[in-house]
Design a protein around this motif. Structure first.
Motif, PDB file in Angstrom:
ATOM      1  N   ALA A  64       0.763  -1.424  -0.190  1.00  0.00           N
ATOM      2  CA  ALA A  64       0.058   0.022   0.110  1.00  0.00           C
ATOM      3  C   ALA A  64       0.832   1.289   0.160  1.00  0.00           C
ATOM      4  O   ALA A  64       1.825   0.897   0.195  1.00  0.00           O
ATOM      5  CB  ALA A  64      -0.882   0.456   1.369  1.00  0.00           C
ATOM      6  N   TYR A  65       0.515   2.593  -0.842  1.00  0.00           N
ATOM      7  CA  TYR A  65       0.787   3.693  -0.888  1.00  0.00           C
ATOM      8  C   TYR A  65       0.262   4.643  -0.893  1.00  0.00           C
ATOM      9  O   TYR A  65      -0.857   4.341  -1.089  1.00  0.00           O
ATOM     10  CB  TYR A  65       2.246   3.790  -2.187  1.00  0.00           C
ATOM     11  CG  TYR A  65       3.179   5.116  -2.543  1.00  0.00           C
ATOM     12  CD1 TYR A  65       3.637   5.696  -2.078  1.00  0.00           C
ATOM     13  CD2 TYR A  65       1.434   6.146  -3.392  1.00  0.00           C
ATOM     14  CE1 TYR A  65       4.260   6.559  -2.480  1.00  0.00           C
ATOM     15  CE2 TYR A  65       2.118   6.507  -3.546  1.00  0.00           C
ATOM     16  CZ  TYR A  65       3.610   7.272  -2.968  1.00  0.00           C
ATOM     17  OH  TYR A  65       4.381   8.599  -3.266  1.00  0.00           O
ATOM     18  N   LEU A  66       0.116   6.127  -0.088  1.00  0.00           N
ATOM     19  CA  LEU A  66      -0.155   7.389  -0.149  1.00  0.00           C
ATOM     20  C   LEU A  66       0.875   7.965  -0.204  1.00  0.00           C
ATOM     21  O   LEU A  66       1.854   7.876   0.199  1.00  0.00           O
ATOM     22  CB  LEU A  66      -0.939   7.684   0.488  1.00  0.00           C
ATOM     23  CG  LEU A  66      -1.167   7.664   2.115  1.00  0.00           C
ATOM     24  CD1 LEU A  66      -0.367   9.045   2.215  1.00  0.00           C
ATOM     25  CD2 LEU A  66      -2.447   7.081   2.428  1.00  0.00           C
ATOM     26  N   ARG A  67       1.110   9.545  -0.839  1.00  0.00           N
ATOM     27  CA  ARG A  67       1.776  11.261  -0.850  1.00  0.00           C
ATOM     28  C   ARG A  67       0.736  11.893   0.170  1.00  0.00           C
ATOM     29  O   ARG A  67      -0.492  12.162  -0.275  1.00  0.00           O
ATOM     30  CB  ARG A  67       2.234  10.884  -1.433  1.00  0.00           C
ATOM     31  CG  ARG A  67       0.738  11.438  -2.680  1.00  0.00           C
ATOM     32  CD  ARG A  67       2.467  12.172  -4.596  1.00  0.00           C
ATOM     33  NE  ARG A  67       0.573  12.349  -5.061  1.00  0.00           N
ATOM     34  CZ  ARG A  67       1.728  13.010  -6.214  1.00  0.00           C
ATOM     35  NH1 ARG A  67       2.875  12.429  -6.910  1.00  0.00           N
ATOM     36  NH2 ARG A  67       0.182  13.462  -7.020  1.00  0.00           N
ATOM     37  N   ILE A  68       1.479  12.424   0.477  1.00  0.00           N
ATOM     38  CA  ILE A  68       0.567  13.527   1.438  1.00  0.00           C
ATOM     39  C   ILE A  68       1.739  14.495   1.059  1.00  0.00           C
ATOM     40  O   ILE A  68       3.031  14.559   0.632  1.00  0.00           O
ATOM     41  CB  ILE A  68       1.343  13.353   2.524  1.00  0.00           C
ATOM     42  CG1 ILE A  68       0.889  11.857   3.592  1.00  0.00           C
ATOM     43  CG2 ILE A  68       0.151  14.704   3.870  1.00  0.00           C
ATOM     44  CD1 ILE A  68       1.011  11.918   5.242  1.00  0.00           C
ATOM     45  N   LEU A  69       0.703  15.512   0.033  1.00  0.00           N
ATOM     46  CA  LEU A  69       1.466  16.542  -0.054  1.00  0.00           C
ATOM     47  C   LEU A  69       1.175  17.842   0.554  1.00  0.00           C
ATOM     48  O   LEU A  69       0.067  18.236   1.547  1.00  0.00           O
ATOM     49  CB  LEU A  69       0.353  17.335  -1.745  1.00  0.00           C
ATOM     50  CG  LEU A  69       0.808  15.827  -2.623  1.00  0.00           C
ATOM     51  CD1 LEU A  69       0.027  16.150  -3.517  1.00  0.00           C
ATOM     52  CD2 LEU A  69       1.967  15.866  -2.814  1.00  0.00           C
ATOM     53  N   PRO A  70       1.747  18.752   0.949  1.00  0.00           N
ATOM     54  CA  PRO A  70       2.474  20.111   1.766  1.00  0.00           C
ATOM     55  C   PRO A  70       1.216  21.409   1.239  1.00  0.00           C
ATOM     56  O   PRO A  70       0.456  21.063   0.313  1.00  0.00           O
ATOM     57  CB  PRO A  70       3.417  21.027   1.624  1.00  0.00           C
ATOM     58  CG  PRO A  70       3.844  20.123  -0.184  1.00  0.00           C
ATOM     59  CD  PRO A  70       3.731  19.368   0.435  1.00  0.00           C
ATOM     60  N   SER A  89      -4.366  -6.822  -1.616  1.00  0.00           N
ATOM     61  CA  SER A  89      -4.097  -6.878  -1.005  1.00  0.00           C
ATOM     62  C   SER A  89      -5.148  -5.818  -0.395  1.00  0.00           C
ATOM     63  O   SER A  89      -5.743  -5.467   1.060  1.00  0.00           O
ATOM     64  CB  SER A  89      -3.150  -6.160  -0.016  1.00  0.00           C
ATOM     65  OG  SER A  89      -1.879  -7.015  -0.601  1.00  0.00           O
ATOM     66  N   ARG A  90      -6.463  -5.945  -1.041  1.00  0.00           N
ATOM     67  CA  ARG A  90      -7.688  -5.265  -0.807  1.00  0.00           C
ATOM     68  C   ARG A  90      -8.883  -6.035   0.106  1.00  0.00           C
ATOM     69  O   ARG A  90      -8.917  -7.021   0.032  1.00  0.00           O
ATOM     70  CB  ARG A  90      -8.465  -4.686  -1.725  1.00  0.00           C
ATOM     71  CG  ARG A  90      -7.679  -3.890  -3.155  1.00  0.00           C
ATOM     72  CD  ARG A  90      -7.615  -3.423  -4.137  1.00  0.00           C
ATOM     73  NE  ARG A  90      -7.061  -2.740  -5.049  1.00  0.00           N
ATOM     74  CZ  ARG A  90      -6.561  -2.656  -6.275  1.00  0.00           C
ATOM     75  NH1 ARG A  90      -7.885  -2.930  -6.696  1.00  0.00           N
ATOM     76  NH2 ARG A  90      -6.371  -2.156  -6.806  1.00  0.00           N
ATOM     77  N   ARG A  91      -9.799  -5.252   0.732  1.00  0.00           N
ATOM     78  CA  ARG A  91     -10.781  -5.799   1.521  1.00  0.00           C
ATOM     79  C   ARG A  91     -10.190  -5.868   2.765  1.00  0.00           C
ATOM     80  O   ARG A  91     -10.905  -7.566   3.280  1.00  0.00           O
ATOM     81  CB  ARG A  91     -11.206  -7.005   1.143  1.00  0.00           C
ATOM     82  CG  ARG A  91     -12.023  -6.190  -0.629  1.00  0.00           C
ATOM     83  CD  ARG A  91     -13.206  -6.686  -1.256  1.00  0.00           C
ATOM     84  NE  ARG A  91     -13.431  -5.518  -2.440  1.00  0.00           N
ATOM     85  CZ  ARG A  91     -14.088  -4.764  -2.121  1.00  0.00           C
ATOM     86  NH1 ARG A  91     -14.193  -4.002  -1.473  1.00  0.00           N
ATOM     87  NH2 ARG A  91     -14.798  -4.651  -3.451  1.00  0.00           N
ATOM     88  N   GLN A  92      -8.858  -5.726   3.383  1.00  0.00           N
ATOM     89  CA  GLN A  92      -8.590  -6.414   4.756  1.00  0.00           C
ATOM     90  C   GLN A  92      -8.482  -5.372   5.543  1.00  0.00           C
ATOM     91  O   GLN A  92      -7.502  -5.215   6.443  1.00  0.00           O
ATOM     92  CB  GLN A  92      -6.881  -6.764   4.624  1.00  0.00           C
ATOM     93  CG  GLN A  92      -7.557  -8.316   3.381  1.00  0.00           C
ATOM     94  CD  GLN A  92      -6.397  -8.794   3.125  1.00  0.00           C
ATOM     95  OE1 GLN A  92      -4.910  -9.615   3.963  1.00  0.00           O
ATOM     96  NE2 GLN A  92      -5.256  -8.880   1.723  1.00  0.00           N
ATOM     97  N   GLY A  93      -8.865  -3.789   5.305  1.00  0.00           N
ATOM     98  CA  GLY A  93      -9.046  -2.749   6.502  1.00  0.00           C
ATOM     99  C   GLY A  93      -7.523  -1.916   5.568  1.00  0.00           C
ATOM    100  O   GLY A  93      -7.262  -1.229   6.853  1.00  0.00           O
ATOM    101  N   ILE A  94      -7.152  -2.013   5.022  1.00  0.00           N
ATOM    102  CA  ILE A  94      -5.281  -1.692   5.161  1.00  0.00           C
ATOM    103  C   ILE A  94      -5.625  -0.026   4.946  1.00  0.00           C
ATOM    104  O   ILE A  94      -4.290   0.922   5.619  1.00  0.00           O
ATOM    105  CB  ILE A  94      -4.406  -2.527   3.665  1.00  0.00           C
ATOM    106  CG1 ILE A  94      -4.192  -3.553   4.201  1.00  0.00           C
ATOM    107  CG2 ILE A  94      -3.131  -2.021   3.283  1.00  0.00           C
ATOM    108  CD1 ILE A  94      -3.404  -4.931   3.499  1.00  0.00           C
ATOM    109  N   SER A  95      -6.553   0.278   4.020  1.00  0.00           N
ATOM    110  CA  SER A  95      -6.837   1.273   3.718  1.00  0.00           C
ATOM    111  C   SER A  95      -6.909   2.030   5.411  1.00  0.00           C
ATOM    112  O   SER A  95      -6.906   3.099   4.648  1.00  0.00           O
ATOM    113  CB  SER A  95      -7.788   1.922   2.742  1.00  0.00           C
ATOM    114  OG  SER A  95      -7.893   1.130   1.047  1.00  0.00           O
TER     115      SER A  95
END
Length: 154
Positions: A64-70, A89-95
């Motif tokens: 999993a991944y995401l980015r945070i922009l200032p 890896s979906r549907r396991q609460g990771i999000s």
């Protein structure tokens, strides 16, 4: 529950294999799976204040991944984007876990800042469960229905 090792890194802290993995995951999902040809790689990744939240499994593979922009890069507010979980890896609460980690990091890095996102419409309820509220009508971005949402700092 799945064991995930979460790390927050700046662009310069990503090693070449991590960068390759995260770009591959993003292209696999956003360009190929969603059948949406668009310029996935942008200069926002390399901005000195952009943060990359990377989630790796026991096998050290990227899950999993995401980015945070200032503030001021995509919106006047802080922003979260490129939120992605690998297909297997979906549907396991990771999000949920990933968004909570991102919100905690934002609170530490930019306390008292609101957060604005451009969310895919089908994820509206998911983001509402994390305190976001819709602030726009649905619009097409790269052929996919989106909605702007904001989370007011509390």
């Amino acid at each position: 529950m799945i064991q995930i090792d979460w790390k927050i890194k700046s662009f310069s802290q990503l090693d070449i294999d991590e960068l390759y993995e995260l770009l591959k995951l993003r292209v696999d999902v956003f360009v190929v799976e969603q059948n949406c040809p668009y310029p996935e790689i942008d200069d926002k990744d390399r901005h000195p204040e952009t943060l990359h939240l990377v989630g790796k499994g026991k096998d050290k593979g990227l899950m999993a991944y995401l980015r945070i922009l200032p503030p001021g890069l995509s919106f006047k507010e802080v922003s979260i984007g490129r939120v992605v979980v690998g297909k297997e890896s979906r549907r396991q609460g990771i999000s949920d876990t990933m968004i909570k980690k991102a919100l905690d990091q934002i609170n530490r890095t930019w306390p008292n800042e609101n957060i604005r996102i451009g969310a895919q419409v089908y994820l509206k309820n998911f983001y509402e469960s994390h305190g976001f509220e819709a602030v726009s009508e649905s619009y097409l971005e790269d052929g996919i229905p989106h909605i702007d949402m904001i989370r007011i700092c509390s």
